[in-house]
Design an enzyme around this catalytic site. Sequence first.
Site, PDB file in Angstrom:
ATOM      1  N   ASP A 160       0.838  -1.203   0.000  1.00 55.44           N
ATOM      2  CA  ASP A 160       0.000   0.000   0.000  1.00 55.44           C
ATOM      3  C   ASP A 160       0.873   1.254   0.000  1.00 55.44           C
ATOM      4  O   ASP A 160       1.490   1.584   1.003  1.00 55.44           O
ATOM      5  CB  ASP A 160      -0.903  -0.025   1.235  1.00 55.44           C
ATOM      6  CG  ASP A 160      -1.794   1.200   1.354  1.00 55.44           C
ATOM      7  OD1 ASP A 160      -1.905   1.961   0.369  1.00 55.44           O
ATOM      8  OD2 ASP A 160      -2.397   1.391   2.428  1.00 55.44           O
ATOM      9  N   ASP A 165      -1.618   6.020  -5.050  1.00 47.02           N
ATOM     10  CA  ASP A 165      -1.976   5.160  -3.923  1.00 47.02           C
ATOM     11  C   ASP A 165      -2.435   3.785  -4.413  1.00 47.02           C
ATOM     12  O   ASP A 165      -3.564   3.620  -4.869  1.00 47.02           O
ATOM     13  CB  ASP A 165      -3.076   5.827  -3.103  1.00 47.02           C
ATOM     14  CG  ASP A 165      -3.522   4.985  -1.915  1.00 47.02           C
ATOM     15  OD1 ASP A 165      -2.863   3.976  -1.623  1.00 47.02           O
ATOM     16  OD2 ASP A 165      -4.529   5.342  -1.277  1.00 47.02           O
TER      17      ASP A 165
END
Length: 500
Positions: free
Chosen positions: A148, A342
Amino acid sequence: MKFPIVAAVAASVLSTAGLVAGDPHVSQVRAEDLKVRKHGGHSFKVSQIFNHKYQQKVKGKGIRDVAKIYEKYNLKLPDHLRQALLRVFADLGVKVPGNIHALTDGLFPTETVGNQGEVEATPVEFDVQYLAPVQIGTPPQTVMLNFDTGSSDLWVFSSETPAKQRKGQKIYNVTESTTAERVDGHVWRISYGDGSSSSGNVYLDKVSIGGVEVDKQAIESATYVSNSFTNDAASSGLVGLAFDSINQVKPRKQKTFFGNAIEDLAMPLFTANLNKAEPGNYNFGFIDPTEFVGPISFVEVNSSRGFWEFEVTGYTLPASNITEPNNKTDVFQSMPHAAIADTGTTLLMLPQPIVDAYYTQIAKARSDNYYGGYVFPCNADLPDLILHIGSYKARLTGDLIKYAPADTDDFATSKWCYGGLQSAQGFPFAIYGDIFFKAQFVVFQGGETDKNDWSKGAKLGFAAKPGTELPKDILPGNNVTSTLARVRRRTGGASSRRVD
């Protein structure tokens, strides 16, 4: 072990000899000009593995993913989205305990009712989750984690996680690692907008990814996880790859795996190569030229908020893909905005004017409060979208925007589909999530900034993936060859090799 460096790229970033300046704030680098920065350094590939055990209902997936974004970035959920989320919770048989108005503050405590939990779906249709193996401790214990770039914590299911909150996950057994050290007085907590959360204690231990080992990596051991994590038997946690400044450990923040490993890498970078409906991969310390086409366009990163943040110039809607004429198609539209890259966000969240302009091109598409976002007929042919990052043009093909069914549990029976492009109205920045990554090869370069050498320091690099190249007939005169030719004339031939 080291992952073999592809011969065509001796894996490095932005060596000044191969630097080709493009338009302001963008520098194009050709694959053959990349150089190793640290000879003898590590480089490795981490291939994603599809999570066949992933359990999640499909209905309402769009609004639940939007809600998760609001919680992840500590944003207040607007009332119309709150109402849409509550309708989804009711449909799924999920109870929202306590004061319902707490939802307006972004709090989503949930519990399942009876046997109506999360059920088996068809995850590959929605690219919901892929995992990567990570080894922790001595002797090494392998757990499957998500990568992530929008967070900075490495947290795992562990021997400290209550047995009733585990459902077959591989765990990090703290007591069986001879190198585990408790960081006294330090704790952590992370929560998400779909009701999921985790919290616990902090240890220092060995972590190995792709054979690159960090001896004293902060491991956040979960003493509590909520149902949505418990029900996902294959995933054991997250590897955060944003900047150290947003790590959630208190009272003293800890460094990420990338922050600790960067000095041992052949190049101070990693790359994300995510795909639609199939596993992708992350490469650390090298760049694989088979994963992209053309040069890589690098831009500076603003890391002041802890994210991989960059500036976007505007957008174009290619007229060749539009069924209804519009005087704004095939014309660059200025819409400057800050954005973050992201991989932990599934959707593409853009400024409202871009979102409105895009869906205007689709017959019967509408912003629908009931579904909590833009929906469109599932049988619609979706147009492409070109996002301008300085002089670089990132093409997103229309098929990527068809994200999930809105009114039923599968595409075959749905009339309305939820868009993978939604509004970032009220956000501090746009969020370029997995919808964007499926179309673009992205390089994340770290390291210390050197005011005398632009090539050093935090950068993002973008390149088209095979099949997403910008058609020359959409925006004529903007192909790579002509850009580099102009630069060579202007710089007196600093780069002599041709890029076609």
